[in-house]
Structures are given as structure tokens and as C-alpha cells.
Design a protein around this motif. Structure first.
Motif, PDB file in Angstrom:
ATOM      1  N   HIS A  20       0.160   6.661  -0.500  1.00  0.00           N
ATOM      2  CA  HIS A  20      -0.747   5.597  -0.908  1.00  0.00           C
ATOM      3  C   HIS A  20      -2.006   5.458  -0.048  1.00  0.00           C
ATOM      4  CE1 HIS A  20       3.169   4.419  -2.646  1.00  0.00           C
ATOM      5  NE2 HIS A  20       2.417   4.043  -3.664  1.00  0.00           N
ATOM      6  N   GLU A  21      -2.153   6.255   0.973  1.00  0.00           N
ATOM      7  CA  GLU A  21      -3.297   6.067   1.870  1.00  0.00           C
ATOM      8  C   GLU A  21      -4.619   6.442   1.216  1.00  0.00           C
ATOM      9  OE1 GLU A  21      -3.902   8.625   5.279  1.00  0.00           O
ATOM     10  OE2 GLU A  21      -2.541  10.074   4.420  1.00  0.00           O
ATOM     11  N   PRO A  22      -5.693   5.839   1.705  1.00  0.00           N
ATOM     12  CA  PRO A  22      -5.721   4.733   2.663  1.00  0.00           C
ATOM     13  C   PRO A  22      -5.272   3.447   1.973  1.00  0.00           C
ATOM     14  CG  PRO A  22      -7.926   5.185   1.882  1.00  0.00           C
ATOM     15  CD  PRO A  22      -7.029   6.219   1.248  1.00  0.00           C
ATOM     16  N   LEU A  23      -4.615   2.599   2.733  1.00  0.00           N
ATOM     17  CA  LEU A  23      -4.157   1.346   2.138  1.00  0.00           C
ATOM     18  C   LEU A  23      -4.246   0.212   3.150  1.00  0.00           C
ATOM     19  CD1 LEU A  23      -0.306   1.071   1.768  1.00  0.00           C
ATOM     20  CD2 LEU A  23      -1.337   2.848   3.114  1.00  0.00           C
ATOM     21  N   PRO A  24      -4.555  -0.972   2.657  1.00  0.00           N
ATOM     22  CA  PRO A  24      -4.588  -2.144   3.540  1.00  0.00           C
ATOM     23  C   PRO A  24      -3.177  -2.416   4.079  1.00  0.00           C
ATOM     24  CG  PRO A  24      -5.638  -2.616   1.423  1.00  0.00           C
ATOM     25  CD  PRO A  24      -4.946  -1.303   1.293  1.00  0.00           C
ATOM     26  N   SER A  25      -3.108  -2.897   5.307  1.00  0.00           N
ATOM     27  CA  SER A  25      -1.798  -3.147   5.910  1.00  0.00           C
ATOM     28  C   SER A  25      -0.998  -4.167   5.110  1.00  0.00           C
ATOM     29  CB  SER A  25      -1.946  -3.581   7.369  1.00  0.00           C
ATOM     30  OG  SER A  25      -2.752  -4.735   7.467  1.00  0.00           O
ATOM     31  N   GLY A  26      -1.651  -5.124   4.485  1.00  0.00           N
ATOM     32  CA  GLY A  26      -0.948  -6.097   3.645  1.00  0.00           C
ATOM     33  C   GLY A  26      -0.281  -5.441   2.444  1.00  0.00           C
ATOM     34  N   GLU A  27      -0.941  -4.431   1.894  1.00  0.00           N
ATOM     35  CA  GLU A  27      -0.349  -3.686   0.781  1.00  0.00           C
ATOM     36  C   GLU A  27       0.846  -2.873   1.269  1.00  0.00           C
ATOM     37  OE1 GLU A  27       0.348  -2.398  -3.002  1.00  0.00           O
ATOM     38  OE2 GLU A  27      -1.038  -3.961  -2.366  1.00  0.00           O
ATOM     39  N   LEU A  28       0.751  -2.328   2.486  1.00  0.00           N
ATOM     40  CA  LEU A  28       1.880  -1.597   3.071  1.00  0.00           C
ATOM     41  C   LEU A  28       3.080  -2.524   3.229  1.00  0.00           C
ATOM     42  CD1 LEU A  28       3.081   0.979   4.304  1.00  0.00           C
ATOM     43  CD2 LEU A  28       2.061   0.284   6.489  1.00  0.00           C
ATOM     44  N   VAL A  29       2.839  -3.744   3.645  1.00  0.00           N
ATOM     45  CA  VAL A  29       3.928  -4.724   3.771  1.00  0.00           C
ATOM     46  C   VAL A  29       4.619  -4.912   2.420  1.00  0.00           C
ATOM     47  CG1 VAL A  29       4.453  -7.165   4.190  1.00  0.00           C
ATOM     48  CG2 VAL A  29       2.960  -5.920   5.774  1.00  0.00           C
ATOM     49  N   LYS A  30       3.824  -5.043   1.349  1.00  0.00           N
ATOM     50  CA  LYS A  30       4.408  -5.222   0.012  1.00  0.00           C
ATOM     51  C   LYS A  30       5.190  -3.984  -0.426  1.00  0.00           C
ATOM     52  CE  LYS A  30       0.754  -8.359  -1.451  1.00  0.00           C
ATOM     53  NZ  LYS A  30      -0.456  -8.480  -2.276  1.00  0.00           N
ATOM     54  N   LEU A  31       4.652  -2.801  -0.161  1.00  0.00           N
ATOM     55  CA  LEU A  31       5.360  -1.559  -0.504  1.00  0.00           C
ATOM     56  C   LEU A  31       6.690  -1.452   0.229  1.00  0.00           C
ATOM     57  CD1 LEU A  31       2.442   1.047  -0.493  1.00  0.00           C
ATOM     58  CD2 LEU A  31       3.837   0.388  -2.460  1.00  0.00           C
ATOM     59  N   CYS A  32       6.673  -1.796   1.516  1.00  0.00           N
ATOM     60  CA  CYS A  32       7.897  -1.709   2.315  1.00  0.00           C
ATOM     61  C   CYS A  32       8.924  -2.747   1.888  1.00  0.00           C
ATOM     62  CB  CYS A  32       7.570  -1.842   3.806  1.00  0.00           C
ATOM     63  SG  CYS A  32       6.721  -0.400   4.463  1.00  0.00           S
ATOM     64  N   GLU A  33       8.457  -3.903   1.484  1.00  0.00           N
ATOM     65  CA  GLU A  33       9.380  -4.922   0.993  1.00  0.00           C
ATOM     66  C   GLU A  33      10.084  -4.422  -0.274  1.00  0.00           C
ATOM     67  OE1 GLU A  33       9.519  -9.688  -0.093  1.00  0.00           O
ATOM     68  OE2 GLU A  33       7.584  -8.682   0.055  1.00  0.00           O
ATOM     69  N   ALA A  34       9.312  -3.793  -1.174  1.00  0.00           N
ATOM     70  CA  ALA A  34       9.878  -3.308  -2.440  1.00  0.00           C
ATOM     71  C   ALA A  34      10.748  -2.066  -2.246  1.00  0.00           C
ATOM     72  CB  ALA A  34       8.749  -3.006  -3.419  1.00  0.00           C
ATOM     73  N   ALA A  35      10.291  -1.130  -1.432  1.00  0.00           N
ATOM     74  CA  ALA A  35      10.983   0.154  -1.313  1.00  0.00           C
ATOM     75  C   ALA A  35      12.078   0.157  -0.254  1.00  0.00           C
ATOM     76  CB  ALA A  35       9.977   1.257  -0.996  1.00  0.00           C
ATOM     77  N   LEU A  36      11.883  -0.625   0.819  1.00  0.00           N
ATOM     78  CA  LEU A  36      12.808  -0.570   1.954  1.00  0.00           C
ATOM     79  C   LEU A  36      13.501  -1.901   2.239  1.00  0.00           C
ATOM     80  CD1 LEU A  36      10.422   1.446   4.324  1.00  0.00           C
ATOM     81  CD2 LEU A  36      12.295   2.370   2.946  1.00  0.00           C
ATOM     82  N   CYS A  37      13.140  -2.943   1.483  1.00  0.00           N
ATOM     83  CA  CYS A  37      13.678  -4.294   1.701  1.00  0.00           C
ATOM     84  C   CYS A  37      13.367  -4.807   3.110  1.00  0.00           C
ATOM     85  CB  CYS A  37      15.183  -4.332   1.434  1.00  0.00           C
ATOM     86  SG  CYS A  37      15.627  -3.900  -0.247  1.00  0.00           S
TER      87      CYS A  37
END
Length: 119
Positions: A20-37
Motif C-alpha cells: 500500500h505504500e506510500p500511505l499515511p500512518s493513520g491508514e496503516l493503523v486502519k489496515l493493521c486493525e483489519a488485517a492483524l486485529c
């Protein structure tokens, strides 16, 4: 980055960034919440750790890689050959081909690489 080994969870995290790069850190937080809980603090802790290892950077809230997926794999492979085969690529290939036959296409590709490196 002197140690190119990532644990299974770190590798999944790294894949999310590379995909997904480049990506805002806030978007990374959302991705990690969805993919990694993961919760936000976990995401930032792992990101900081991998930034310190020299794999990624987080500047002004934008996450990008320092090493591409391919560069990481190449360095990790080199480290494996160094550790397991005392740096001998021929020893690695010999061990690999004892367990698995190469296709003609693989042989041709390896020959092309050898020819390119002779120049």
C-alpha cells in the motif's frame, strides 16, 4: 539493517506496507486493525521497530519503505547463504538441486544470470 530476519507477524506487517505504500500512518493503523486485529499503539510500536532496523521510514506521518520487498528478499537470501553455506553460492545451489530438479526454463535463466555476471 544488519539483521534481515523478520518474525512471521513482522513480515505480515511489512507486506501490508509494501502493498500500500506510500500511505499515511493513520491508514496503516486502519489496515493493521483489519488485517492483524492490532490497536493503534501496537502498530506504532512495530513500525518504530522496523524503522529503527532501517526497513521503513515514517516522515511527517507518511510511511514508505527504505528497502523494497525485492531488496529485502535479496539481503535476507544473502544472509541465509552466508550463515548456512559459509557464503558459498555454489554450495547453496548444489544443496538446493539435490532436493529439487531444475526445469529447463530455470536452467536457462540461471545460465543467463551467469553470462551477465561474467561481463
Amino acid at each position: 539493517m544488519s539483521d534481515y530476519k523478520l518474525g512471521a507477524v513482522e513480515a505480515r506487517f511489512a507486506e501490508l506496507i509494501w502493498e500500500h505504500e506510500p500511505l499515511p500512518s493513520g491508514e496503516l493503523v486502519k489496515l493493521c486493525e483489519a488485517a492483524l486485529c492490532w490497536k493503534k499503539p501496537t502498530t506504532y510500536t512495530v513500525l518504530r521497530k522496523l524503522c529503527e532496523k532501517g526497513l521503513f521510514r515514517n516522515e511527517n506521518g507518511m510511511v514508505t519503505s527504505i528497502l523494497s520487498r525485492e531488496e529485502y528478499a535479496a539481503r535476507q537470501s544473502g544472509q541465509f547463504v552466508d550463515e548456512a553455506f559459509h557464503g558459498s553460492l555454489p554450495a547453496f545451489v548444489a544443496a538446493f538441486t539435490r532436493e529439487r530438479r531444475l526445469s529447463q526454463q530455470e536452467i536457462d535463466e540461471l545460465q543467463r544470470l551467469i553470462d551477465e555476471n561474467r561481463r
